[in-house]
Write a protein that holds these residues in place. Structure first.
Motif, mmCIF file in Angstrom:
data_model
loop_
_atom_site.group_PDB
_atom_site.id
_atom_site.type_symbol
_atom_site.label_atom_id
_atom_site.label_comp_id
_atom_site.label_asym_id
_atom_site.label_seq_id
_atom_site.Cartn_x
_atom_site.Cartn_y
_atom_site.Cartn_z
ATOM 1 N N THR A 223 0.830 -1.289 -0.136
ATOM 2 C CA THR A 223 -0.100 0.117 -0.044
ATOM 3 C C THR A 223 0.951 1.337 0.126
ATOM 4 O O THR A 223 0.470 2.124 -0.509
ATOM 5 C CB THR A 223 -1.090 -0.052 1.263
ATOM 6 O OG1 THR A 223 -1.845 -1.106 1.034
ATOM 7 C CG2 THR A 223 -1.859 1.224 1.182
ATOM 8 N N GLU A 244 0.432 2.614 9.987
ATOM 9 C CA GLU A 244 1.200 1.101 9.919
ATOM 10 C C GLU A 244 0.579 0.530 8.561
ATOM 11 O O GLU A 244 1.495 0.014 7.965
ATOM 12 C CB GLU A 244 0.991 0.438 11.204
ATOM 13 C CG GLU A 244 1.749 1.040 12.359
ATOM 14 C CD GLU A 244 1.486 0.206 13.542
ATOM 15 O OE1 GLU A 244 0.803 -0.497 13.664
ATOM 16 O OE2 GLU A 244 2.273 0.576 14.748
ATOM 17 N N THR A 245 -0.761 0.275 8.592
ATOM 18 C CA THR A 245 -1.038 -0.513 7.636
ATOM 19 C C THR A 245 -1.189 0.045 6.208
ATOM 20 O O THR A 245 -0.940 -0.499 5.172
ATOM 21 C CB THR A 245 -2.712 -0.584 7.883
ATOM 22 O OG1 THR A 245 -3.461 0.492 7.932
ATOM 23 C CG2 THR A 245 -3.074 -1.594 8.988
ATOM 24 N N GLU A 246 -0.964 1.500 6.249
ATOM 25 C CA GLU A 246 -0.805 2.288 4.885
ATOM 26 C C GLU A 246 0.456 3.013 4.989
ATOM 27 O O GLU A 246 0.804 3.311 3.646
ATOM 28 C CB GLU A 246 -2.023 3.064 4.822
ATOM 29 C CG GLU A 246 -3.421 2.390 4.477
ATOM 30 C CD GLU A 246 -4.568 3.269 4.240
ATOM 31 O OE1 GLU A 246 -5.692 2.731 3.932
ATOM 32 O OE2 GLU A 246 -4.516 4.499 4.532
ATOM 33 N N GLN A 280 -12.141 0.587 12.356
ATOM 34 C CA GLN A 280 -11.069 -0.533 12.554
ATOM 35 C C GLN A 280 -11.896 -1.868 12.767
ATOM 36 O O GLN A 280 -11.387 -2.912 12.334
ATOM 37 C CB GLN A 280 -10.483 -0.231 14.114
ATOM 38 C CG GLN A 280 -9.473 0.918 13.878
ATOM 39 C CD GLN A 280 -8.842 1.195 15.398
ATOM 40 O OE1 GLN A 280 -9.593 1.288 16.231
ATOM 41 N NE2 GLN A 280 -7.482 1.492 15.390
ATOM 42 N N ASN A 283 -12.412 -3.109 9.419
ATOM 43 C CA ASN A 283 -11.206 -3.460 8.597
ATOM 44 C C ASN A 283 -10.938 -4.849 9.106
ATOM 45 O O ASN A 283 -10.850 -5.374 9.973
ATOM 46 C CB ASN A 283 -9.959 -2.788 9.291
ATOM 47 C CG ASN A 283 -8.967 -2.851 8.284
ATOM 48 O OD1 ASN A 283 -8.871 -3.576 7.233
ATOM 49 N ND2 ASN A 283 -7.745 -2.292 8.574
#
Length: 283
Positions: A223, A244-246, A280, A283
């Motif tokens: 990402t 973090e995730t992106e 969240q 997700n």
């Protein structure tokens, strides 16, 4: 869509009295433009022997006095408060200070990738955003004088309502264009199609913004890298990412924040925004 009005009552800026500080302060003042916003400047000193500590405090106070004077020369109405904390970890002290002050935004200036003895070594904007639940804006020297004209938002598998709220705020503030980037896992076997969440994000932005919403799609797996590639291609000035995730970039040299991949003269600013709890759960 909008759950809360985003206002800037307080902005927290970790300072090391270098170019990092100058960049962050410029961005803070340019973003708020209001007399009622307080700029909280934070410097962290490491514990030392009892005789050395008073001298350290005196030296920092002197630096703060000069910094206040410099800021007020350019921005006479700026409301400035200074904070000195003692601790071995700058990041931990930023998180603790944010917990006490409850700022609306944290701004971190990054001159170069953190070196061994750098003030910001070990400081991860995305970790701070997650721990404090406060958006963290990371800026580099190249963005100090640049205007925000294009804002990029990666969209994955859930509706990022908090990112969309900030996108509306910033787009109206800067009269900027918003660009949505749909990111699909490249291992997906089905032919790509605009997911329902992407269309919902698009329509929500259209309800609040007058400019046309641009969009594109990619099948890249990382990402962060996909977002950076798109940002460079469309000449974006700011990207809005979930921490973090992106914004995390794993690699052989270890985990890095997306801003560490940007050149010193890059005009791209990175805003880490922790999702709402409801997001969240989706997700």
């Amino acid at each position: 869509m909008v759950k809360m009005a985003i206002v800037f009552n307080a902005i927290l800026i970790p300072v090391d009295f270098s170019l990092n500080t100058e960049i962050a302060v410029k961005k803070a003042v340019g973003l708020t433009g209001k007399d009622d916003t307080e700029l909280h400047l934070l410097h962290v000193i490491k514990p030392s022997r009892r005789l050395e500590q008073p001298f350290k405090l005196w030296a920092v106070e002197k630096e703060f006095e000069q910094l206040r004077s410099t800021i007020r020369e350019k921005f006479p109405a700026a409301r400035i408060k200074t904070n000195i904390l003692e601790g071995h970890s700058v990041q931990r002290m930023i998180i603790e200070c944010a917990g006490l002050l409850k700022p609306d935004l944290i701004i971190i200036g990054k001159n170069d990738p953190p070196r061994r003895w750098s003030f910001f070594r070990g400081v991860s904007p995305d970790v701070i955003a997650k721990k404090t639940n406060c958006p963290v804006l990371t800026v580099k020297p190249g963005s100090a004088e640049s205007k925000t004209r294009v804002i990029l938002i990666p969209i994955r598998d859930f509706l990022p309502e908090r990112k969309l709220e900030w996108a509306v705020l910033l787009a109206k503030k800067y009269r900027a264009q918003v660009h949505l980037l749909a990111i699909q896992d490249r291992h997906e076997t089905k032919e790509w199609a605009l997911p329902q969440v992407f269309l919902k994000a698009y329509h929500q932005l259209r309800e609040h913004l007058h400019h046309p919403i641009e969009y594109s799609a990619t099948g890249q797996q990382s990402t962060a890298k996909a977002t950076l590639n798109c940002a460079e291609m469309i000449m974006a000035d700011m990207i809005l990412v979930n921490p973090e995730t992106e914004s995390g970039v794993p690699g052989f040299s270890g985990y890095r924040h997306i801003s560490d991949l940007l050149a010193r003269d890059s005009k791209i600013q990175v805003l880490d925004i922790e999702p709402y709890k409801t997001e969240q759960n989706q997700n």
